[in-house]
Design an enzyme around this catalytic site. Structure first.
Site, PDB file in Angstrom:
ATOM      1  CB  CYS A  97      -0.745   0.025   1.131  1.00 18.00           C
ATOM      2  SG  CYS A  97      -2.155  -1.414   1.543  1.00 18.00           S
TER       3      CYS A  97
ATOM      4  CG  ASP B  51      22.934  33.402 -14.458  1.00 22.44           C
ATOM      5  OD1 ASP B  51      22.531  33.282 -15.581  1.00 22.44           O
ATOM      6  OD2 ASP B  51      22.193  34.187 -13.765  1.00 22.44           O
TER       7      ASP B  51
END
Length: 492
Positions: A33, A447
């Site tokens: 489950c 960057d």
């Protein structure tokens, strides 16, 4: 390794944040489950914990018909696994074991089949074949429950060689035939999705999930004619095995799901289309682990407060993304989008889909293939010669097999291959690894946006930013998205 005490507390609380993180095998019933299963929790002595559904299945447990393990968010491929296993999972998800056995898969990954099996058992608790079988079974079960597709079509879509093999697999696993399972599901009030020629699927994800941040990223970068962001939905042209289609993604009414609608898709392409959609929207990201690491930094904590559930946008095609990244070098996002639209309109294939399909409005072309761009002149569309040369070199590298985006190359190898192409530097390579390979620790060093976002208005030196980013590993790609999201207009 799973911590039984943590798993125990999670299952007793039915904590949805752990859904898909582990599975529960109940020895008294032989069923496995999800942690959120609504049945009365079994006694601790009757419980075993497994890292994947495949591991539970290989241990002899069958899927629960109440909590439907096939509907759990996907187990994060990179969470606690080796690079080889992550790459193997990507190839299995794209059907690698349907084309050949474990030996061929191991050869593509550059290891022996024995070593690959050992790695899968160590990290996932199951063999590659068991993972593929469980994946195929779960996919078929969802199609049975959630669509009107005939069983013969489902058998093809899920990769079973014949309807007989398909029926045998379900009888062995569930003790019922596929038709019996569909009748039982309908008798419980479930209604399959469907809309004429379109197919609709619900895609579960881990919460929190910042859908609006994803759309905000895709909207200004959507290639005209190929992609379109409209209101609260994303649409694009897709091409699989030479066939065109249109996919549309939007939030579902029920929390925790997106709705994927496919137009013009072949049945045998459904598995690939759905898996690639999950990748593009990063639905299987282990959000809790990411937030735990990144929230320790005060700057990222504030960004997480504004954007909980941040995702790294993926890419439908690694080649398409690389071309787009090259077009975006040293120009604005808007200018790169305009150029990408011109390239698609001139060299892409016109969309071959019925004109009356509503989702196709505004979509005109599939993005051009490497074959089309290898010798393209790109004249008269406003592209500088150096960019055109780089795109042709990228296309040639893909056609030669030196550049691959299918998982056979790890992130470092891909970055080296990209940087060996004149006109591509480390930033572009890391950006492609971040989005095309879904590498969670990709870091576009240098960057300018990241340097400006960390401590505005000061521009943080690259060395200082790199040192700070060490504490964000292995989730630096998510840190980059958070920092970009704090900039006007975003970054990347």
């Amino acid at each position: 390794m799973l911590n039984p005490d943590i798993c125990d507390r999670a299952r007793l609380a039915r904590d949805a944040r752990f859904d898909g993180q582990f599975f529960i095998g109940v020895t008294s019933t032989g069923i496995y489950c999800r942690p959120i299963c609504p049945v009365v929790p079994p006694k601790r002595q009757n419980v075993r914990y497994f890292p994947t559904a495949a591991a539970a299945a290989e241990a002899g447990f069958r899927p629960c018909l109440r909590c439907r393990p096939e509907c759990a968010p996907g187990t994060p491929a990179w969470n606690g696994t080796s690079t080889t296993v992550r790459r193997g999972l990507r190839l299995i998800a794209s059907g690698a074991l349907d084309e050949g056995g474990v030996e061929m898969l191991a050869e593509r990954l550059g290891v022996t089949s024995r070593h690959l099996r050992r790695l899968f058992h160590k990290h996932l608790g199951a063999s590659p074949l068991a993972v593929a079988h469980t994946q195929r079974l779960h996919f078929a079960k969802r199609l049975i429950d959630d669509t009107h597709l005939p069983m013969s079509h489902i058998a093809i879509a899920a990769g079973y060689g014949s309807v007989r093999r398909f029926n045998d697999a379900f009888l062995k696993t569930y003790g019922r035939s596929p038709r019996e399972l569909r009748r039982a599901r309908r008798s419980n009030g479930a209604r399959p999705a469907g809309n004429g020629a379109a197919l609709t699927f619900r895609l579960p994800f881990r919460e929190p999930f910042d859908w609006h941040a994803l759309l905000a990223f895709f909207r200004p970068r959507a290639t005209p004619g190929v992609e379109h962001v409209d209101g609260n939905s994303y649409r694009r042209v897709v091409s699989v095995d030479g066939r065109h289609g249109v996919l549309e993604v939007a939030p579902a009414e029920k929390a925790g799901f997106l709705v994927l609608t496919l137009h013009g898709a072949r049945t045998e392409s459904l598995f690939e289309l759905i898996q690639r959609t999950r990748d593009v929207f990063d639905l299987d990201a282990p959000v809790a682990e990411i937030m735990d690491v990144l929230s320790r930094d005060p700057v990222l904590r504030r960004a997480l407060d504004a954007h909980p559930g941040i995702r790294v946008p993926g890419a439908w095609s690694g080649f398409e993304l690389t071309v787009r990244a090259v077009l975006g070098q040293q120009v604005s996002v808007k200018a790169a989008t305009t150029l990408a639209g011109r390239v698609a309109a001139r060299y892409g294939e016109p969309l071959a889909l019925a004109a009356d399909v509503p989702a196709a409005q505004g979509l005109t072309h599939a993005f051009p293939s490497p074959e089309r761009l290898r010798r393209a002149r790109f004249n008269g569309i406003g592209m500088v010669q150096s960019r055109a040369d780089t795109i042709r070199r990228v296309a040639a590298a893909v056609l030669a097999g030196d550049l691959r985006f299918d998982g056979t190359q790890d992130a470092d190898t891909l970055c080296r291959a990209l940087c060996s192409i004149r006109g591509i530097g480390d930033w572009t390579a890391q950006y492609v690894a971040m989005r095309a390979l879904r590498y969670p620790d990709a870091w576009p060093a240098g960057d300018l946006g990241l340097q400006k976002a960390l401590d505005p208005p000061r521009r943080v030196p690259a060395a200082e930013l790199a040192a700070r980013a060490e504490q964000w590993r292995p989730w630096r790609a998510y840190a980059a998205m958070l920092l970009w999201s704090s900039l006007p207009g975003g970054g990347g």
